[in-house]
Design a protein around this motif. Sequence first.
Motif, PDB file in Angstrom:
ATOM      1  N   SER A  36       0.798  -1.221   0.000  1.00 55.05           N
ATOM      2  CA  SER A  36       0.000   0.000   0.000  1.00 55.05           C
ATOM      3  C   SER A  36       0.832   1.274   0.000  1.00 55.05           C
ATOM      4  N   LYS A  84      -8.559  -2.832   1.786  1.00 54.87           N
ATOM      5  CA  LYS A  84      -8.247  -1.533   1.188  1.00 54.87           C
ATOM      6  C   LYS A  84      -6.792  -1.118   1.367  1.00 54.87           C
ATOM      7  N   GLN A  85      -6.080  -1.744   2.317  1.00 54.81           N
ATOM      8  CA  GLN A  85      -4.706  -1.347   2.605  1.00 54.81           C
ATOM      9  C   GLN A  85      -3.716  -2.261   1.893  1.00 54.81           C
ATOM     10  N   ASN A  86      -3.691  -2.174   0.581  1.00 55.89           N
ATOM     11  CA  ASN A  86      -2.769  -2.944  -0.236  1.00 55.89           C
ATOM     12  C   ASN A  86      -2.670  -2.268  -1.598  1.00 55.89           C
ATOM     13  N   SER A 119      -5.420   0.386  -3.288  1.00 61.81           N
ATOM     14  CA  SER A 119      -5.128   1.806  -3.499  1.00 61.81           C
ATOM     15  C   SER A 119      -5.513   2.253  -4.909  1.00 61.81           C
ATOM     16  N   GLY A 149      -6.379  -4.283   7.423  1.00 64.06           N
ATOM     17  CA  GLY A 149      -6.772  -3.662   6.169  1.00 64.06           C
ATOM     18  C   GLY A 149      -6.321  -4.408   4.940  1.00 64.06           C
TER      19      GLY A 149
END
Length: 326
Positions: free
Chosen positions: A156, A220-222, A226, A245
């Motif tokens: 991310s 969402k945290q990858n 993004s 995430g």
Amino acid sequence: MTVPFRNRRGLVAGSLAVTAALALSACGSTEHGSASGSTEDKNGTHTVSTANGNVEVPVDPKRVVVLDTGELDSALSLGIRPVGATHSASEDGFPSYLPASGTKGIKEVGEIANPNMEAVAALKPDLILTSKVRDGDRYEQLSEIAPTVMTEATGSAWKENFQLHADALGKKDEAKKVIAKYDAHVAEVTEAIGGKEKAAATDVNFIRFVEGAEIRIYGKQNYIGSILADLGMGRPAITDKAKDGFSYDVSPEKIDLADADVIFTSTYGDPGKAGTTKTMNSGLWKGLTASKNDKVFKVDDRLWIAGIGYTAADKILDEFQSSLTK
């Protein structure tokens, strides 16, 4: 204060063969500090603030070795062809999404997170790019070979990592052009798929089948998360339950939790052993909204998951647009 850049060429009596190889190469040293950005000195070097503190690197490095796909993508995106690079543990060679003209002649120096230190040293690099998550425990040894610039992590943080890579490579002006091109591409794709409102109203999931592990519903945290965020795509509620995430892992019996308007899938390893074939032939899978509406798209794992850079992102955007505008 940053420790001066210097060369170490003395052979150490009685040392291991790898240590002797390391001593043949130029090396940089570091000192922890809080300064950001880089400063240039009279010796043709400049100071770069890294995850390990300040590192003094050549202003115009000529022999760069990269130890992960993100660093390889960054270098090639900036017009730099490394002399050496690692490859994925599951496959030989470099990602096929990268232009063959760019990777031609690059020496393979082992697997990601397990580089062959003798092979790295033999290339006599003047700069090494990697991350603490891959090679943090090898930092001192790598620094004995050449100035080593590490980011904290991968994934991310790819945009921030790219900026650091550009600084270390002396390509900050080129980096601005790469980023501007990406931003324009995002705007074009968003418009092509129906605009911001339609994008926000379309829930997208990314599912990765992994040999030897549970099925991953990406959060969402990858890296891919993004890119979906840049496009303004909607994300199903399940993505908010992703651990740190990153991903929410499920068994084939709970694949209905991955329901979304659009689903992209990839497989790491053998599809049979990863459960791809069995899961996608199941009644639960066929009952997913995306499956019923023919909105499931299989994509290349080495591009969408392992690419981690602007060259990969541009190709992902092209494929994303092509899929959603069929």
